[in-house]
Design a protein around this motif. Structure first.
Motif, short mmCIF file in Angstrom:
data_model
loop_
_atom_site.label_atom_id
_atom_site.label_comp_id
_atom_site.label_asym_id
_atom_site.label_seq_id
_atom_site.Cartn_x
_atom_site.Cartn_y
_atom_site.Cartn_z
N GLN A 98 0.81 -1.21 0.00
CA GLN A 98 0.00 0.00 0.00
C GLN A 98 0.85 1.26 0.00
O GLN A 98 0.49 2.27 -0.59
CB GLN A 98 -0.93 -0.01 1.22
N ILE A 99 2.00 1.22 0.64
CA ILE A 99 2.90 2.38 0.62
C ILE A 99 3.28 2.72 -0.82
O ILE A 99 3.49 3.87 -1.17
CB ILE A 99 4.15 2.11 1.48
N LEU A 260 4.24 2.40 9.46
CA LEU A 260 4.70 3.49 8.59
C LEU A 260 3.54 4.13 7.84
O LEU A 260 3.59 5.32 7.49
CB LEU A 260 5.72 2.96 7.58
N LEU A 261 2.48 3.36 7.60
CA LEU A 261 1.33 3.89 6.88
C LEU A 261 0.60 4.98 7.64
O LEU A 261 -0.16 5.75 7.06
CB LEU A 261 0.33 2.75 6.59
N THR A 262 0.81 5.05 8.95
CA THR A 262 0.12 6.08 9.73
C THR A 262 0.58 7.47 9.32
O THR A 262 -0.12 8.45 9.56
CB THR A 262 0.35 5.89 11.24
N ILE A 283 15.26 6.88 11.69
CA ILE A 283 15.27 6.05 12.89
C ILE A 283 14.02 6.32 13.71
O ILE A 283 13.35 5.40 14.20
CB ILE A 283 16.54 6.30 13.72
N THR A 284 13.67 7.59 13.85
CA THR A 284 12.46 7.96 14.59
C THR A 284 11.22 7.40 13.94
O THR A 284 10.31 6.89 14.62
CB THR A 284 12.35 9.50 14.68
N GLN A 285 11.15 7.45 12.61
CA GLN A 285 9.98 6.91 11.91
C GLN A 285 9.84 5.40 12.15
O GLN A 285 8.74 4.90 12.36
CB GLN A 285 10.06 7.21 10.42
N PHE A 286 10.94 4.68 12.12
CA PHE A 286 10.86 3.24 12.36
C PHE A 286 10.51 2.94 13.81
O PHE A 286 9.79 1.97 14.09
CB PHE A 286 12.17 2.56 11.95
N ALA A 292 3.39 1.62 16.82
CA ALA A 292 2.05 1.57 16.21
C ALA A 292 1.73 0.16 15.73
O ALA A 292 0.59 -0.32 15.90
CB ALA A 292 1.98 2.56 15.04
N ALA A 293 2.71 -0.52 15.15
CA ALA A 293 2.50 -1.87 14.63
C ALA A 293 2.17 -2.85 15.75
O ALA A 293 1.28 -3.69 15.62
CB ALA A 293 3.73 -2.34 13.88
N VAL A 294 2.89 -2.75 16.86
CA VAL A 294 2.65 -3.67 17.98
C VAL A 294 1.27 -3.42 18.57
O VAL A 294 0.52 -4.37 18.85
CB VAL A 294 3.75 -3.51 19.04
#
Length: 397
Positions: A98-99, A260-262, A283-286, A292-294
């Motif tokens: 989707q990204i 990451l989609l957020t 690094i901050t994005q990951f 968010a993923a968890v």
């Protein structure tokens, strides 16, 4: 110039006379263009701010905790790992696609996995599932060859992408007819093999904190852009191969792409910052994507547990019957055919059909196709849970 910043070199370019473009575009396409020269990072030291590094370590602990706590969170199928492993692999693959603007809902993906009639996007996402699994399986042998194998699985039916081969020409990011005015121009193709060898050497280092290393490796991969197409999706398979290789994940594919989609704008901006010499934003994005993923993954497994508990109550067939044995499979593969049931439960055709009939009577399965030769059934409750997951991640279903 920051040691991490990309350099630039002027390259000759001549657009083919029959390339469709406006007069303005053709005027801009005259002469040389600038291609990037990514730095070698295999031996580089990185000065990461303490707050960025601390957040990355907290996110890594959360990923590891999630992996451990959900190992037995859902009932097992055939004595294998809980089907959550397959569920999360597919949700991560769908989010990664989707990204790149390739969208397929849970129902379409489930049907595509059966190799039944499905749309192109669903088939592409299904290929992404295969590529993600290929990368994870090869995590212990992380190499340019294993990355090529993942790309081959992802793009196997798209000849223009040169599946499983590094690109042999210039690519650019932005969509225009020439590289002269694009958002970013990756390095000349002649530089790619050496850059990939350097990237693999960086991935194998053991002196860089894991999530920092994963983030930087992903950003470097996207900067090299080693393939004609499929770079984003292949690059995100590298993330999971590295998490598995480091021992952070042992059982599951944490849906980082769903995180990451957020905020995809922030993700692409962070890649730009990396190329300008600042590694902190990626690094901050990951890190934030991992949290968010968890959270989203925990919600999904809770929803699927509720679905399974309801099924157990609604199904009246005896314990050990084919219908009951099929229930765990439906959590990870919510679209089935009689043939699928025969193969996965090792039962006869009449027994498989009887299981379907019992599950239909219980309201667990619903037929989604007509005719005796192409009939398939769908577990609507699972599809709803997966689509809810996608909605929370910001992905269209």
């Amino acid at each position: 110039m920051n040691q991490l910043s990309v350099g630039w070199e002027r390259c000759a370019w001549e657009a083919a006379p029959d390339t469709p473009m406006s007069r303005r575009e053709r005027a801009a396409a005259r002469g040389t263009y600038l291609a990037s020269i990514p730095p070698a990072i295999s031996g580089m030291d990185f000065d990461i701010a303490s707050d960025v590094a601390a957040e990355a370590e907290d996110a890594l602990l959360e990923i590891s905790r999630f992996d451990a706590e959900l190992a037995a969170a859902l009932p097992r199928a055939d004595g294998e790992l809980a089907p959550l492993a397959v569920v999360l692999l597919r949700t991560e693959s769908a989010s990664s696609s989707q990204i790149e603007g390739v969208t397929a809902g849970a129902k379409a993906l489930a049907i595509a996995t059966l190799n039944e009639s499905s749309g192109q996007n669903a088939r592409m996402v299904a290929a992404n599932v295969e590529a993600m699994q290929k990368a994870i399986d090869l995590a212990d042998d992380l190499s340019t060859a294993s990355i090529l194998a993942a790309h081959q699985a992802l793009m196997h039916d798209q000849a223009y992408a040169l599946p499983g081969r590094l690109r042999d020409g210039q690519v650019w990011i932005g969509g225009g007819p020439t590289p002269h005015t694009e958002t970013f121009v990756p390095p000349r193709w002649e530089r790619v093999p050496a850059l990939m060898d350097d990237l693999v050497a960086f991935c194998r280092r053991t002196d860089v904190p894991v999530l920092t290393q994963v983030s930087l490796a992903h950003a470097q991969f996207e900067t090299i852009h080693p393939f004609n197409d499929g770079n984003g999706r292949t690059g995100r398979t590298l993330v999971h191969a590295m998490l598995r290789r480091s021992g952070v994940t042992r059982r599951l594919t944490v849906p980082v792409s769903a995180g990451l989609l957020t905020n995809t704008d922030a993700y692409f901006t962070a890649l730009g910052s990396y190329r300008a010499g600042d590694p902190a934003p990626i690094i901050t994005q990951f890190s934030r994507a991992s949290f968010a993923a968890v959270g989203n993954g925990r919600r999904l497994v809770s929803d699927l547990n509720a679905v399974y508990a309801k099924w157990q109550q609604d199904l009246t067939s005896r314990r050990g019957s084919a219908a009951r044995r099929l229930l765990p499979h439906l959590l990870s593969q919510p679209a089935v055919t009689v043939k699928y049931i025969q193969e996965h439960l090792a039962v006869s055709q009449p027994a498989a059909q009887r299981a379907v009939d019992q599950l239909v009577d219980a309201g667990i399965l619903r037929q989604i196709s007509t005719g005796k030769r192409d009939r398939a059934w769908i577990a609507r409750d699972v599809i709803a849970a997966l689509d809810d997951f996608a909605t929370r991640a910001g992905r269209r279903s």
